[in-house]
Design a protein around this motif. Structure first.
Motif, PDB file in Angstrom:
ATOM      1  N   TYR A  29     -37.935  49.768  -7.995  1.00  0.00           N
ATOM      2  CA  TYR A  29     -36.771  50.377  -7.362  1.00  0.00           C
ATOM      3  C   TYR A  29     -36.972  51.878  -7.174  1.00  0.00           C
ATOM      4  N   ILE A  30     -37.503  52.544  -8.208  1.00  0.00           N
ATOM      5  CA  ILE A  30     -37.732  53.989  -8.102  1.00  0.00           C
ATOM      6  C   ILE A  30     -38.776  54.295  -7.036  1.00  0.00           C
ATOM      7  N   ALA A  31     -39.867  53.485  -7.017  1.00  0.00           N
ATOM      8  CA  ALA A  31     -40.915  53.717  -6.024  1.00  0.00           C
ATOM      9  C   ALA A  31     -40.394  53.488  -4.615  1.00  0.00           C
ATOM     10  N   GLU A  32     -39.580  52.432  -4.449  1.00  0.00           N
ATOM     11  CA  GLU A  32     -39.023  52.145  -3.121  1.00  0.00           C
ATOM     12  C   GLU A  32     -38.045  53.227  -2.694  1.00  0.00           C
ATOM     13  N   LYS A  33     -37.313  53.776  -3.672  1.00  0.00           N
ATOM     14  CA  LYS A  33     -36.352  54.830  -3.353  1.00  0.00           C
ATOM     15  C   LYS A  33     -37.065  56.105  -2.924  1.00  0.00           C
ATOM     16  N   GLY A  47     -49.161  59.935  -1.641  1.00  0.00           N
ATOM     17  CA  GLY A  47     -50.416  59.561  -1.008  1.00  0.00           C
ATOM     18  C   GLY A  47     -50.269  59.492   0.490  1.00  0.00           C
ATOM     19  N   LEU A  48     -50.413  58.265   1.035  1.00  0.00           N
ATOM     20  CA  LEU A  48     -50.388  58.092   2.480  1.00  0.00           C
ATOM     21  C   LEU A  48     -49.104  57.458   2.971  1.00  0.00           C
ATOM     22  N   VAL A  49     -48.083  57.398   2.127  1.00  0.00           N
ATOM     23  CA  VAL A  49     -46.844  56.746   2.549  1.00  0.00           C
ATOM     24  C   VAL A  49     -46.159  57.567   3.621  1.00  0.00           C
ATOM     25  N   GLY A  50     -45.911  56.969   4.760  1.00  0.00           N
ATOM     26  CA  GLY A  50     -45.099  57.589   5.787  1.00  0.00           C
ATOM     27  C   GLY A  50     -45.680  58.855   6.381  1.00  0.00           C
ATOM     28  N   VAL A  51     -46.993  59.016   6.339  1.00  0.00           N
ATOM     29  CA  VAL A  51     -47.575  60.236   6.884  1.00  0.00           C
ATOM     30  C   VAL A  51     -47.599  60.159   8.398  1.00  0.00           C
ATOM     31  N   GLU A  52     -47.135  61.169   9.042  1.00  0.00           N
ATOM     32  CA  GLU A  52     -47.234  61.286  10.487  1.00  0.00           C
ATOM     33  C   GLU A  52     -48.021  62.552  10.787  1.00  0.00           C
ATOM     34  N   VAL A  53     -49.240  62.391  11.308  1.00  0.00           N
ATOM     35  CA  VAL A  53     -50.115  63.521  11.579  1.00  0.00           C
ATOM     36  C   VAL A  53     -49.991  63.884  13.041  1.00  0.00           C
ATOM     37  N   PHE A  84     -50.102  49.364   3.140  1.00  0.00           N
ATOM     38  CA  PHE A  84     -49.504  48.229   2.450  1.00  0.00           C
ATOM     39  C   PHE A  84     -49.897  48.166   0.975  1.00  0.00           C
ATOM     40  N   ARG A  85     -50.742  49.089   0.508  1.00  0.00           N
ATOM     41  CA  ARG A  85     -51.032  49.144  -0.922  1.00  0.00           C
ATOM     42  C   ARG A  85     -49.844  49.711  -1.693  1.00  0.00           C
ATOM     43  N   ILE A  86     -48.959  50.425  -0.988  1.00  0.00           N
ATOM     44  CA  ILE A  86     -47.859  51.129  -1.646  1.00  0.00           C
ATOM     45  C   ILE A  86     -46.526  50.428  -1.429  1.00  0.00           C
ATOM     46  N   LYS A  87     -46.222  50.046  -0.199  1.00  0.00           N
ATOM     47  CA  LYS A  87     -44.997  49.284   0.064  1.00  0.00           C
ATOM     48  C   LYS A  87     -45.249  48.314   1.208  1.00  0.00           C
ATOM     49  N   GLU A  88     -44.296  47.460   1.469  1.00  0.00           N
ATOM     50  CA  GLU A  88     -44.534  46.313   2.343  1.00  0.00           C
ATOM     51  C   GLU A  88     -43.855  46.409   3.697  1.00  0.00           C
ATOM     52  N   ILE A  89     -43.018  47.402   3.918  1.00  0.00           N
ATOM     53  CA  ILE A  89     -42.335  47.545   5.201  1.00  0.00           C
ATOM     54  C   ILE A  89     -42.344  49.017   5.611  1.00  0.00           C
ATOM     55  N   TYR A  90     -42.728  49.281   6.846  1.00  0.00           N
ATOM     56  CA  TYR A  90     -42.688  50.626   7.418  1.00  0.00           C
ATOM     57  C   TYR A  90     -42.028  50.543   8.793  1.00  0.00           C
ATOM     58  N   ASP A  98     -50.050  57.316  20.742  1.00  0.00           N
ATOM     59  CA  ASP A  98     -50.003  57.399  19.288  1.00  0.00           C
ATOM     60  C   ASP A  98     -51.038  56.448  18.675  1.00  0.00           C
ATOM     61  N   THR A  99     -51.319  56.662  17.404  1.00  0.00           N
ATOM     62  CA  THR A  99     -52.259  55.819  16.664  1.00  0.00           C
ATOM     63  C   THR A  99     -51.583  55.335  15.384  1.00  0.00           C
ATOM     64  N   VAL A 100     -51.719  54.044  15.084  1.00  0.00           N
ATOM     65  CA  VAL A 100     -51.193  53.467  13.849  1.00  0.00           C
ATOM     66  C   VAL A 100     -52.372  52.982  13.017  1.00  0.00           C
ATOM     67  N   ILE A 101     -52.519  53.521  11.810  1.00  0.00           N
ATOM     68  CA  ILE A 101     -53.584  53.103  10.896  1.00  0.00           C
ATOM     69  C   ILE A 101     -52.975  52.172   9.857  1.00  0.00           C
ATOM     70  N   VAL A 102     -53.412  50.927   9.859  1.00  0.00           N
ATOM     71  CA  VAL A 102     -52.905  49.910   8.929  1.00  0.00           C
ATOM     72  C   VAL A 102     -53.910  49.747   7.791  1.00  0.00           C
ATOM     73  N   ILE A 103     -53.440  49.919   6.551  1.00  0.00           N
ATOM     74  CA  ILE A 103     -54.315  49.862   5.382  1.00  0.00           C
ATOM     75  C   ILE A 103     -53.849  48.722   4.468  1.00  0.00           C
ATOM     76  N   PHE A 104     -54.764  47.764   4.242  1.00  0.00           N
ATOM     77  CA  PHE A 104     -54.480  46.677   3.311  1.00  0.00           C
ATOM     78  C   PHE A 104     -55.126  46.921   1.941  1.00  0.00           C
ATOM     79  N   SER A 105     -56.290  47.556   1.930  1.00  0.00           N
ATOM     80  CA  SER A 105     -56.995  47.877   0.686  1.00  0.00           C
ATOM     81  C   SER A 105     -57.880  49.081   0.963  1.00  0.00           C
ATOM     82  N   ASP A 106     -58.688  49.456  -0.021  1.00  0.00           N
ATOM     83  CA  ASP A 106     -59.568  50.614   0.160  1.00  0.00           C
ATOM     84  C   ASP A 106     -60.606  50.380   1.256  1.00  0.00           C
ATOM     85  N   THR A 107     -60.921  49.104   1.523  1.00  0.00           N
ATOM     86  CA  THR A 107     -61.946  48.791   2.525  1.00  0.00           C
ATOM     87  C   THR A 107     -61.371  48.161   3.792  1.00  0.00           C
TER      88      THR A 107
END
Length: 292
Positions: A29-33, A47-53, A84-90, A98-107
C-alpha cells in the motif's frame, strides 16, 4: 527447559503468518501510494517509476528583421518508462514521436515507438517493425514471447491517457515478433479490479494454511475439553482387552495410563477441566493403575 505445547507453537505460527500478510499488504500500500498511477514520482525515490524524459526541443525558426522569431517546434517528444518490476499499471498522455520503454526484468526490455495519436480515439505503436493500433473502445493484448499468454494490455482511460497493464512476465525471445490482438470491452470490464495470478495463488495458499492450522487447534482444544470422556472410553477398552486377552503387557498399559494422567494434568492446568472433573478422572486412572 520446559517444552512448548502444541497450542503455543500453532499460535505462534498463526501470529507469524498474519504478521507477514499484514506487513506485506501495508508495504504494498505504501509503495503504491508513493508510486501513483500518474507516474509523477521523483527519480531518486522510485528508480524508473513514472519517468518522463524530455528530448531536446526543436529550435524555433528565426526570421529576418523585426518580424523574425517564428513559433517554437511544438511539444517535444517524451520517453515514458513502464517498469513492471515496481508496479503493474501505468498510464500516460502520449503523442506522436514519443517512446515507451517497457521493462519486465533487468534483461527483458522493449521499446514502443508512437507513430500517431488522436486524442481519445486511436494511438499507433511500432515494436521493432511490428505496427499496431489501439482504439478507445478496445483493449489490445501483446504477447512478446509468442507463448499464447497475454503479457501486457494497452487501452485508453476516460481522460485519454494510455494505460499499460501487466498480466504475465514473458521469457526473453530471440526475435521480437509479438502477437497482437484486440477486442471490444465494456466500461465495467475495463474498470474491474484484477489480482495478478501469482499473487492470487500465494494468497490462497496462505489462507488454506491458516484454515488448516485453525482446524488442528480446534481439534486439540475439543480433545482437551473432553479428555475425561476419552479417558473413560480408553479405560473401558483397555479393561475389556485385559479380560479377554493377556497378550498386552502390564508395563504397556501402565505407560498408557501415565500418558492419560499427564494429559489430564495438562487440561486442568490450562483451565479447560474443572477441579471436580479433574479429581474424578485422576482417581479413576489411579484405580486402574492399582489394579494392574
Amino acid at each position: 527447559m520446559k517444552r512448548l505445547s502444541n497450542n503455543t507453537l500453532a499460535g505462534l505460527m498463526i501470529c507469524l503468518m498474519l504478521t507477514s500478510l499484514i506487513g506485506t499488504t501495508f508495504i504494498s500500500y505504501i509503495a503504491e501510494k508513493r508510486a501513483t498511477v500518474s507516474g509523477q514520482v521523483p527519480i531518486q525515490q522510485s528508480g524508473l517509476v513514472g519517468v518522463e524524459v524530455l528530448s531536446a526541443p526543436t529550435p524555433g525558426g528565426s526570421g529576418a528583421g523585426g518580424g523574425g522569431g517564428g513559433g517554437g517546434g511544438g511539444r517535444a517528444p517524451k520517453i515514458h518508462i513502464v517498469d513492471f518490476r515496481i508496479k503493474e499499471i501505468y498510464n500516460y498522455f502520449v503523442d506522436k514521436s514519443d517512446t515507451v520503454i517497457v521493462i519486465f526484468s533487468d534483461t527483458d526490455k522493449y521499446i514502443l515507438k508512437v507513430d500517431g495519436y488522436i486524442l481519445k480515439q486511436t494511438v499507433s505503436f511500432n515494436i521493432d517493425g511490428t505496427k499496431f493500433e489501439v482504439k478507445s473502445d478496445e483493449i489490445t493484448s501483446v504477447d512478446f514471447d509468442r507463448d499464447n499468454l497475454v503479457d501486457m494490455t494497452i487501452k485508453f482511460d476516460d481522460d485519454g491517457k494510455i494505460v499499460f497493464s501487466l498480466f504475465h512476465k514473458p521469457k526473453t525471445p530471440e526475435i521480437v515478433n509479438p502477437i497482437i490482438s484486440s477486442q471490444k470491452i465494456s466500461k465495467e470490464e475495463a474498470e474491474k479490479p484484477r489480482i495478478p495470478e501469482e499473487k492470487a495463488s500465494y494468497l490462497w495458499l496462505l489462507i488454506i494454511l491458516i484454515i488448516l492450522i485453525i482446524c488442528i487447534l480446534a481439534y486439540q482444544h475439543y480433545k482437551i475439553r473432553n479428555v475425561e470422556k476419552y479417558q473413560k472410553r480408553r479405560n473401558t477398552k483397555m479393561s475389556s482387552n485385559n479380560k479377554t486377552t493377556n497378550v498386552q503387557s502390564k508395563d504397556l498399559v501402565n505407560e498408557k495410563l501415565k500418558r492419560q494422567l499427564e494429559l489430564l494434568d495438562k487440561g486442568y492446568n490450562s483451565g479447560f477441566i474443572s477441579k471436580e472433573a479433574y479429581f474424578k478422572g485422576k482417581k479413576r486412572i489411579k484405580d486402574s493403575m492399582n489394579k494392574l
